[in-house]
Design a protein around this motif. Structure first.
Motif, PDB file in Angstrom:
ATOM      1  N   LEU A   1       0.847  -1.192   0.000  1.00 24.44           N
ATOM      2  CA  LEU A   1       0.000   0.000   0.000  1.00 24.44           C
ATOM      3  C   LEU A   1       0.882   1.241   0.000  1.00 24.44           C
ATOM      4  N   ARG A   2       0.559   2.177  -0.878  1.00 23.86           N
ATOM      5  CA  ARG A   2       1.324   3.413  -0.966  1.00 23.86           C
ATOM      6  C   ARG A   2       0.380   4.605  -0.927  1.00 23.86           C
ATOM      7  N   GLN A   3       0.867   5.699  -0.401  1.00 20.86           N
ATOM      8  CA  GLN A   3       0.116   6.951  -0.385  1.00 20.86           C
ATOM      9  C   GLN A   3       0.964   8.048  -1.013  1.00 20.86           C
ATOM     10  N   ARG A   4       0.293   9.042  -1.586  1.00 20.92           N
ATOM     11  CA  ARG A   4       1.014  10.138  -2.212  1.00 20.92           C
ATOM     12  C   ARG A   4       0.241  11.436  -2.017  1.00 20.92           C
ATOM     13  N   CYS A   5       0.888  12.426  -1.438  1.00 20.36           N
ATOM     14  CA  CYS A   5       0.271  13.726  -1.237  1.00 20.36           C
ATOM     15  C   CYS A   5       0.215  14.469  -2.572  1.00 20.36           C
ATOM     16  N   GLU A   6      -0.960  14.958  -2.935  1.00 18.60           N
ATOM     17  CA  GLU A   6      -1.112  15.668  -4.200  1.00 18.60           C
ATOM     18  C   GLU A   6      -0.513  17.063  -4.148  1.00 18.60           C
ATOM     19  N   VAL A   7      -0.173  17.550  -2.963  1.00 17.70           N
ATOM     20  CA  VAL A   7       0.399  18.892  -2.814  1.00 17.70           C
ATOM     21  C   VAL A   7       1.924  18.837  -2.780  1.00 17.70           C
ATOM     22  N   CYS A   8       2.464  18.022  -1.850  1.00 21.56           N
ATOM     23  CA  CYS A   8       3.920  18.013  -1.667  1.00 21.56           C
ATOM     24  C   CYS A   8       4.600  16.778  -2.243  1.00 21.56           C
ATOM     25  N   GLY A   9       3.813  15.766  -2.628  1.00 23.29           N
ATOM     26  CA  GLY A   9       4.391  14.547  -3.176  1.00 23.29           C
ATOM     27  C   GLY A   9       4.910  13.585  -2.133  1.00 23.29           C
TER      28      GLY A   9
ATOM     29  N   GLU B   1       4.880  10.800   1.104  1.00 22.52           N
ATOM     30  CA  GLU B   1       4.248   9.481   1.232  1.00 22.52           C
ATOM     31  C   GLU B   1       3.151   9.506   2.288  1.00 22.52           C
ATOM     32  N   HIS B   2       2.192  10.373   2.074  1.00 24.82           N
ATOM     33  CA  HIS B   2       1.001  10.458   2.907  1.00 24.82           C
ATOM     34  C   HIS B   2      -0.110  10.972   2.000  1.00 24.82           C
ATOM     35  N   GLY B   3      -1.319  11.064   2.530  1.00 22.69           N
ATOM     36  CA  GLY B   3      -2.418  11.537   1.692  1.00 22.69           C
ATOM     37  C   GLY B   3      -3.185  10.400   1.040  1.00 22.69           C
ATOM     38  N   LEU B   4      -3.654  10.607  -0.177  1.00 24.37           N
ATOM     39  CA  LEU B   4      -4.522   9.637  -0.823  1.00 24.37           C
ATOM     40  C   LEU B   4      -3.767   8.359  -1.182  1.00 24.37           C
ATOM     41  N   PRO B   5      -4.383   7.190  -0.948  1.00 23.19           N
ATOM     42  CA  PRO B   5      -3.759   5.930  -1.350  1.00 23.19           C
ATOM     43  C   PRO B   5      -3.657   5.830  -2.874  1.00 23.19           C
ATOM     44  N   LEU B   6      -2.576   5.230  -3.343  1.00 21.84           N
ATOM     45  CA  LEU B   6      -2.390   4.998  -4.765  1.00 21.84           C
ATOM     46  C   LEU B   6      -3.046   3.683  -5.173  1.00 21.84           C
ATOM     47  N   PRO B   7      -3.525   3.569  -6.428  1.00 25.85           N
ATOM     48  CA  PRO B   7      -4.096   2.294  -6.897  1.00 25.85           C
ATOM     49  C   PRO B   7      -3.069   1.171  -6.801  1.00 25.85           C
ATOM     50  N   VAL B   8      -3.576  -0.042  -6.601  1.00 25.92           N
ATOM     51  CA  VAL B   8      -2.728  -1.234  -6.534  1.00 25.92           C
ATOM     52  C   VAL B   8      -3.299  -2.254  -7.515  1.00 25.92           C
ATOM     53  N   GLY B   9      -2.491  -2.663  -8.484  1.00 20.63           N
ATOM     54  CA  GLY B   9      -2.951  -3.663  -9.447  1.00 20.63           C
ATOM     55  C   GLY B   9      -4.188  -3.221 -10.206  1.00 20.63           C
ATOM     56  N   GLY B  10      -4.296  -1.930 -10.479  1.00 17.45           N
ATOM     57  CA  GLY B  10      -5.439  -1.417 -11.217  1.00 17.45           C
ATOM     58  C   GLY B  10      -6.677  -1.165 -10.381  1.00 17.45           C
ATOM     59  N   LEU B  11      -6.604  -1.409  -9.087  1.00 18.74           N
ATOM     60  CA  LEU B  11      -7.739  -1.189  -8.198  1.00 18.74           C
ATOM     61  C   LEU B  11      -7.464   0.003  -7.289  1.00 18.74           C
TER      62      LEU B  11
END
Length: 218
Positions: A61-69, A71-81
């Protein structure tokens, strides 16, 4: 498993049923900063449940902040989900979908933030048999919309999601709104596809919630 799928469970049940595993360096760092053992359990259980629904390791599971980039914020898709998770005071929720979604859970508490409601929602909440429960329904739906990218947190006071004290409007911003209310917690989801709600069985299986979820589209 049907998509979109949303699961709600007590933290203690998730930790008892699902095997523990490393959460990944970023999540482990955030976990270590939490002082309360209960908060650490909630944090861990939410990620274990999300990973279980995806069929991956929690460290995937990974997360990426849309503001600062970061590793927090919205979760990134995994395997297309797409995936979303939430935790609050002994309860966790997680959902997966082929499109972006948002999931939120709130434990049973008496807090009501009137400033987060539209005037119409405030009237519905104040007239409800259980105003705190009605507020939790509205608040979790608003949070789910924010997580799904259909609203902004600083605009939740203008976001009208309640149709009645115990019922959500069917949709917002092209997303289906649905919820699950239990004596101990309320959870809501904003999904592109109608959500299929479930609880976690004793062997980790998903047990569909009987009946029609509160606020589900007809």
């Amino acid at each position: 498993m049907e998509l979109s799928t949303v699961v709600v469970a007590p933290t203690r049940h998730v930790l008892a049923v699902l095997p523990g595993a490393p959460l990944g360096s970023a999540a482990e760092s955030r976990l270590g900063a939490l002082r309360s053992p209960a908060d650490r359990d909630d944090f861990t259980a939410a990620r274990l449940l999300a990973a279980h629904l995806l069929g991956v390791a929690p460290a995937d599971l990974r997360q990426r902040c849309e503001v600062c980039g970061g590793e927090h914020g919205l979760p990134l898709p995994v395997g297309g989900l797409h995936v979303s998770w939430s935790h609050a005071h002994g309860w966790v929720a997680a959902g997966v979908s082929r499109a972006r979604l948002g999931v939120d859970v709130e434990a049973e508490r008496g807090v009501i933030l009137a400033e987060a409601l539209t005037p119409g929602e405030a009237a519905l909440v104040s007239s409800a048999p259980d105003p705190a429960r009605a507020f939790r329904l509205a608040w979790t739906a608003k949070e789910a919309c924010v997580k799904a990218g259909a609203a902004h947190l600083d605009g939740v006071a203008e976001l009208d999601v309640l149709a009645a004290p115990g019922t959500l409007r069917p949709s917002h911003g092209g997303l289906h709104l649905s919820a699950w209310q239990h004596p101990g917690a309320t959870a809501a989801a904003a999904t592109t596809e109608p959500a299929h709600w479930a609880i976690l069985g004793d062997s980790g299986e998903l047990v569909p919630v009987p009946g029609r979820a509160v606020g589900s589209p007809a």
